[in-house]
Design a protein around this motif. Structure first.
Motif, PDB file in Angstrom:
ATOM      1  N   ASN A 115       0.767  -1.679  -0.214  1.00 15.40           N
ATOM      2  CA  ASN A 115       0.193   0.097   0.386  1.00 15.40           C
ATOM      3  C   ASN A 115       1.120   1.008  -0.114  1.00 15.40           C
ATOM      4  O   ASN A 115       0.850   2.437  -0.843  1.00 15.40           O
ATOM      5  N   GLY A 116       1.896   1.180   0.745  1.00 14.26           N
ATOM      6  CA  GLY A 116       2.680   2.698   0.897  1.00 14.26           C
ATOM      7  C   GLY A 116       3.483   2.379  -0.290  1.00 14.26           C
ATOM      8  O   GLY A 116       3.388   3.631  -0.979  1.00 14.26           O
ATOM      9  N   SER A 117       3.858   1.968  -1.447  1.00 15.56           N
ATOM     10  CA  SER A 117       4.439   1.642  -2.011  1.00 15.56           C
ATOM     11  C   SER A 117       3.887   2.427  -3.039  1.00 15.56           C
ATOM     12  O   SER A 117       4.050   3.032  -4.792  1.00 15.56           O
ATOM     13  N   VAL A 118       2.257   1.934  -3.409  1.00 14.40           N
ATOM     14  CA  VAL A 118       1.532   2.424  -4.777  1.00 14.40           C
ATOM     15  C   VAL A 118       0.916   3.382  -4.152  1.00 14.40           C
ATOM     16  O   VAL A 118       0.714   4.546  -5.451  1.00 14.40           O
ATOM     17  N   SER A 119       0.946   3.993  -3.045  1.00  9.69           N
ATOM     18  CA  SER A 119       0.586   5.051  -2.541  1.00  9.69           C
ATOM     19  C   SER A 119       1.706   6.502  -3.056  1.00  9.69           C
ATOM     20  O   SER A 119       1.501   7.015  -3.564  1.00  9.69           O
ATOM     21  N   LEU A 120       3.270   5.836  -3.108  1.00 13.25           N
ATOM     22  CA  LEU A 120       4.463   6.895  -3.378  1.00 13.25           C
ATOM     23  C   LEU A 120       3.894   7.221  -4.987  1.00 13.25           C
ATOM     24  O   LEU A 120       4.582   7.777  -5.724  1.00 13.25           O
ATOM     25  N   LEU A 121       3.457   5.485  -5.527  1.00 12.61           N
ATOM     26  CA  LEU A 121       3.551   6.098  -6.687  1.00 12.61           C
ATOM     27  C   LEU A 121       2.814   6.705  -7.607  1.00 12.61           C
ATOM     28  O   LEU A 121       3.097   7.607  -8.446  1.00 12.61           O
ATOM     29  N   THR A 122       1.834   6.567  -6.523  1.00  8.88           N
ATOM     30  CA  THR A 122       0.519   7.683  -7.143  1.00  8.88           C
ATOM     31  C   THR A 122       1.178   8.747  -6.565  1.00  8.88           C
ATOM     32  O   THR A 122       0.386   9.880  -7.253  1.00  8.88           O
TER      33      THR A 122
END
Length: 181
Positions: A132-139
């Motif tokens: 979730n944190g990784s996708v949040s960063l990517l977004t």
């Protein structure tokens, strides 16, 4: 009630930032929302990790305020995931785990198999917070404001809900198997 309000505000944060940016509110003024969340988190957080999260939120708010940039505001959901990852990970090193503590609220005499199960569930949540944190960063880095708000304000919460429901269904099966044995 205070923590409920803080949780609700944290959940609504991506949508509030999105609408603020869409209505041409300068990021420096939206940073005041993050300052408010950080101060509330500091006031009501009982553990050091929540104080550290409040400090991180204040740093993001200050960067947004002084630079008048939206990017620091968009990094707050990453900070929340990182904080929760820390809380859950630390509980794996220094038990009882977060999930075991929650389970013991309903079942104070949790058997050894239940403790092992709650440890595994805590590990699953750690994995979720990493993804979730990784996708949040990517977004935050690559998606439009709408894409960022959609993931961080809707999709990530739906995924959390699916994980909650999935774990609840699995737990029911595990308990039934244990009861039959």
């Amino acid at each position: 009630m205070r923590t409920f309000g803080l949780t609700l505000l944290t959940l609504a944060y991506p949508v509030l930032v999105y609408f603020g940016l869409g209505h041409e509110v300068e990021p420096r003024w939206l940073a005041l929302l993050l300052v408010f969340i950080a101060l509330m988190r500091a006031a009501f957080g009982r553990e050091r990790v929540w104080l550290a999260a409040a400090g991180g939120a204040l740093v993001l708010a200050a960067l947004s305020f002084w630079g008048n940039h939206a990017m620091p505001l968009k990094l707050y959901p990453l900070l929340v995931s990182a904080t929760l990852l820390c809380v859950f990970s630390i509980s794996l090193v220094y038990p009882p785990t977060v999930i075991e503590r929650l389970a013991r609220l309903q079942e104070p005499d949790l058997p050894a198999a239940g403790v092992a199960y709650t440890r595994r569930v805590t590990q699953v949540w750690c994995g979720f917070f990493i993804v979730n944190g990784s996708v949040s960063l990517l977004t935050a880095l690559f998606a439009s404001d709408a894409g960022w708000a959609l993931y961080n304000g809707v999709i990530s919460y739906a995924l959390m809900g699916l994980l909650f429901v999935g774990e609840w269904l699995i737990r029911k099966r595990v308990k039934a198997k244990a009861h039959d044995a």
